[in-house]
Design a protein around this motif. Sequence first.
Motif, PDB file in Angstrom:
ATOM      1  N   MET A 238      40.000  27.886  38.723  1.00 36.48           N
ATOM      2  CA  MET A 238      38.705  27.293  39.076  1.00 36.48           C
ATOM      3  C   MET A 238      37.566  28.261  38.741  1.00 36.48           C
ATOM      4  SD  MET A 238      39.629  24.400  39.956  1.00 36.48           S
ATOM      5  CE  MET A 238      38.377  23.461  40.788  1.00 36.48           C
ATOM      6  N   ALA A 239      37.805  29.550  38.937  1.00 34.76           N
ATOM      7  CA  ALA A 239      36.771  30.551  38.624  1.00 34.76           C
ATOM      8  C   ALA A 239      36.482  30.569  37.129  1.00 34.76           C
ATOM      9  CB  ALA A 239      37.219  31.934  39.106  1.00 34.76           C
ATOM     10  N   LEU A 240      37.525  30.496  36.308  1.00 31.54           N
ATOM     11  CA  LEU A 240      37.274  30.569  34.860  1.00 31.54           C
ATOM     12  C   LEU A 240      36.630  29.286  34.352  1.00 31.54           C
ATOM     13  CD1 LEU A 240      39.302  29.159  32.481  1.00 31.54           C
ATOM     14  CD2 LEU A 240      40.925  30.681  33.580  1.00 31.54           C
ATOM     15  N   ARG A 241      36.980  28.167  34.954  1.00 34.77           N
ATOM     16  CA  ARG A 241      36.305  26.917  34.554  1.00 34.77           C
ATOM     17  C   ARG A 241      34.816  27.022  34.833  1.00 34.77           C
ATOM     18  NH1 ARG A 241      40.550  22.416  36.897  1.00 34.77           N
ATOM     19  NH2 ARG A 241      42.049  22.590  35.192  1.00 34.77           N
ATOM     20  N   HIS A 242      34.492  27.577  36.001  1.00 43.33           N
ATOM     21  CA  HIS A 242      33.088  27.734  36.359  1.00 43.33           C
ATOM     22  C   HIS A 242      32.372  28.642  35.349  1.00 43.33           C
ATOM     23  CE1 HIS A 242      29.561  27.982  38.918  1.00 43.33           C
ATOM     24  NE2 HIS A 242      29.586  29.298  38.769  1.00 43.33           N
ATOM     25  N   ALA A 243      33.027  29.740  34.984  1.00 40.57           N
ATOM     26  CA  ALA A 243      32.411  30.682  34.044  1.00 40.57           C
ATOM     27  C   ALA A 243      32.152  30.004  32.700  1.00 40.57           C
ATOM     28  CB  ALA A 243      33.314  31.902  33.868  1.00 40.57           C
ATOM     29  N   ARG A 244      33.095  29.210  32.250  1.00 39.83           N
ATOM     30  CA  ARG A 244      32.905  28.547  30.952  1.00 39.83           C
ATOM     31  C   ARG A 244      31.806  27.502  31.015  1.00 39.83           C
ATOM     32  NH1 ARG A 244      37.996  26.910  27.678  1.00 39.83           N
ATOM     33  NH2 ARG A 244      36.550  27.226  25.952  1.00 39.83           N
ATOM     34  N   GLU A 245      31.743  26.793  32.130  1.00 40.55           N
ATOM     35  CA  GLU A 245      30.663  25.807  32.291  1.00 40.55           C
ATOM     36  C   GLU A 245      29.295  26.478  32.216  1.00 40.55           C
ATOM     37  OE1 GLU A 245      31.450  23.930  36.042  1.00 40.55           O
ATOM     38  OE2 GLU A 245      33.203  22.890  35.190  1.00 40.55           O
ATOM     39  N   GLN A 246      29.230  27.720  32.678  1.00 37.13           N
ATOM     40  CA  GLN A 246      27.956  28.453  32.655  1.00 37.13           C
ATOM     41  C   GLN A 246      27.708  29.120  31.306  1.00 37.13           C
ATOM     42  OE1 GLN A 246      25.891  28.421  35.549  1.00 37.13           O
ATOM     43  NE2 GLN A 246      27.430  26.877  36.040  1.00 37.13           N
ATOM     44  N   GLY A 247      28.595  28.930  30.353  1.00 39.43           N
ATOM     45  CA  GLY A 247      28.350  29.436  28.998  1.00 39.43           C
ATOM     46  C   GLY A 247      28.921  30.821  28.713  1.00 39.43           C
ATOM     47  N   SER A 248      29.745  31.372  29.619  1.00 40.74           N
ATOM     48  CA  SER A 248      30.352  32.679  29.340  1.00 40.74           C
ATOM     49  C   SER A 248      31.694  32.497  28.653  1.00 40.74           C
ATOM     50  CB  SER A 248      30.557  33.450  30.641  1.00 40.74           C
ATOM     51  OG  SER A 248      29.313  33.775  31.191  1.00 40.74           O
ATOM     52  N   ARG A 249      32.102  33.544  27.943  1.00 39.42           N
ATOM     53  CA  ARG A 249      33.430  33.517  27.325  1.00 39.42           C
ATOM     54  C   ARG A 249      34.460  34.032  28.300  1.00 39.42           C
ATOM     55  NH1 ARG A 249      30.526  33.931  22.983  1.00 39.42           N
ATOM     56  NH2 ARG A 249      31.028  32.553  21.234  1.00 39.42           N
ATOM     57  N   VAL A 250      35.649  33.440  28.236  1.00 36.78           N
ATOM     58  CA  VAL A 250      36.718  33.859  29.147  1.00 36.78           C
ATOM     59  C   VAL A 250      37.912  34.352  28.351  1.00 36.78           C
ATOM     60  CG1 VAL A 250      38.327  33.147  30.950  1.00 36.78           C
ATOM     61  CG2 VAL A 250      35.991  32.225  30.937  1.00 36.78           C
ATOM     62  N   LEU A 251      38.358  35.552  28.679  1.00 38.41           N
ATOM     63  CA  LEU A 251      39.575  36.085  28.094  1.00 38.41           C
ATOM     64  C   LEU A 251      40.609  36.201  29.211  1.00 38.41           C
ATOM     65  CD1 LEU A 251      39.971  38.932  25.578  1.00 38.41           C
ATOM     66  CD2 LEU A 251      41.262  39.075  27.672  1.00 38.41           C
ATOM     67  N   ALA A 252      41.789  35.643  28.976  1.00 45.85           N
ATOM     68  CA  ALA A 252      42.851  35.721  29.983  1.00 45.85           C
ATOM     69  C   ALA A 252      43.767  36.893  29.677  1.00 45.85           C
ATOM     70  CB  ALA A 252      43.653  34.427  29.998  1.00 45.85           C
ATOM     71  N   ILE A 253      44.187  37.600  30.732  1.00 46.36           N
ATOM     72  CA  ILE A 253      45.282  38.569  30.617  1.00 46.36           C
ATOM     73  C   ILE A 253      46.407  37.954  31.429  1.00 46.36           C
ATOM     74  CG2 ILE A 253      46.100  40.868  31.307  1.00 46.36           C
ATOM     75  CD1 ILE A 253      43.354  41.967  30.608  1.00 46.36           C
ATOM     76  N   CYS A 254      47.465  37.568  30.748  1.00 43.42           N
ATOM     77  CA  CYS A 254      48.451  36.710  31.406  1.00 43.42           C
ATOM     78  C   CYS A 254      49.865  37.062  30.951  1.00 43.42           C
ATOM     79  CB  CYS A 254      48.120  35.259  31.068  1.00 43.42           C
ATOM     80  SG  CYS A 254      49.206  34.084  31.890  1.00 43.42           S
ATOM     81  N   ASN A 255      50.840  36.822  31.832  1.00 38.94           N
ATOM     82  CA  ASN A 255      52.231  37.163  31.500  1.00 38.94           C
ATOM     83  C   ASN A 255      53.058  35.942  31.101  1.00 38.94           C
ATOM     84  OD1 ASN A 255      54.160  39.319  31.300  1.00 38.94           O
ATOM     85  ND2 ASN A 255      55.180  38.467  33.112  1.00 38.94           N
TER      86      ASN A 255
END
Length: 370
Positions: free
Chosen positions: A114-131
């Motif tokens: 939910m946090a990353l969806r919010h960030a993208r809606e606001q126009g920021s880029r999201v990079l995931a660090i994931c396993n």
Amino acid sequence: EKGGWDSFMDKEIHEDPAAVSNTLLGRYDESGDLDLDEVHIDEDVFRQIDKIIVVACGTASYTGLVAKYAIEHWVRIPVEVELAHEFRYRDPILTPRTLVVAISQSGETMDTLMALRHAREQGSRVLAICNTQGSTIPRESDAVLYTHAGPEVAVASTKAFLAQIVAAYLLGLYLAQVKGTMYRDEIHQTIDNLKDMPAKIQKVLDSQADVINQTAQRMSKARSFLFLGRHVGYPVALEGALKLKEIAYIFTEGFAAGELKHGPIALVEPGEPVVVIVPSARGRNVLHDKVISAIEEVKARGAFTIVVAEEGDPDADRYADVVFWRPPCPTLLSPLVDVVPLQLFALDMARLKGLDVDKPRNLAKSVTVE
Ligand code: M6R
């Protein structure tokens, strides 16, 4: 499946060295330059990034805290670390030049999603660090840097934490490379130092298991533990405290050692176990001396001190009741060795209480509800 280990947690702690080496693999070229083509964000975009916000929960959020020390030092841009569930509800400042880094082992944590969806809606880029390949968080992000820790089954996160630190550091070094905030030699040296870490972690696993187990036996009746650290040792203290509370059901609290006199020292009474992460004494490190005086202060009030310290540290030997030793390494890389004895200690404490270490009560491996 457990490959001879009696729990997944035990097996996964012993995969800490491999988690680090596999996460490094293929991320630099022959000359030692970082090569993160897999990330698919233009170098120009990276060059423009002027702030990083890490969003994550639990252990993954402590990775963010560790990374803040390194990335701010290397890249000279502010790094904020926010628990994902707090992030969305406070109207955070997000611009197209903000890089949001969502850290998640499972890739399915709803709060982080939910946090990353919010960030993208606001126009920021999201990079995931994931396993977890193909999980929801990387699928919904602009880019992903996978940790190659291998599947983590135990509810308590162990090897994924180390792999996340490595991935976040690779990202930091890459940003330093494209922005020119570090000399190439310095970047290459840091990569070389990272490559040395698996052997050092292995040494902790091989040489400290007995003293850790004996200490757990001595402490088996303890009802609470305090954990103290400073600088990158502070998030390590938080992580050590979380491990022990989640699998051994012991009340624990992690503090920045400098906070001691601002409140927590009131909790120290005779016999109270206090675990302290001691920074290296090399290079006349002021932080080392400050942490040693924190040990003296709690000892003066009767605490039983269990200390994680660098081999050969004479002060650790002098002031601690028990020392878990780790090999020398640069300060920013020390969380990769300091956390290992704390993982083993939590495991031993839980086992001595006869608990199911892989499936602690009330917890799930991935928290897919908000
Ligand atoms: O899968 P994630 O990394 O997003 O999970 C985040 C936390 O739920 C997780 O780290 C949790 O705190 C662990 N049980 C810690 O051992």
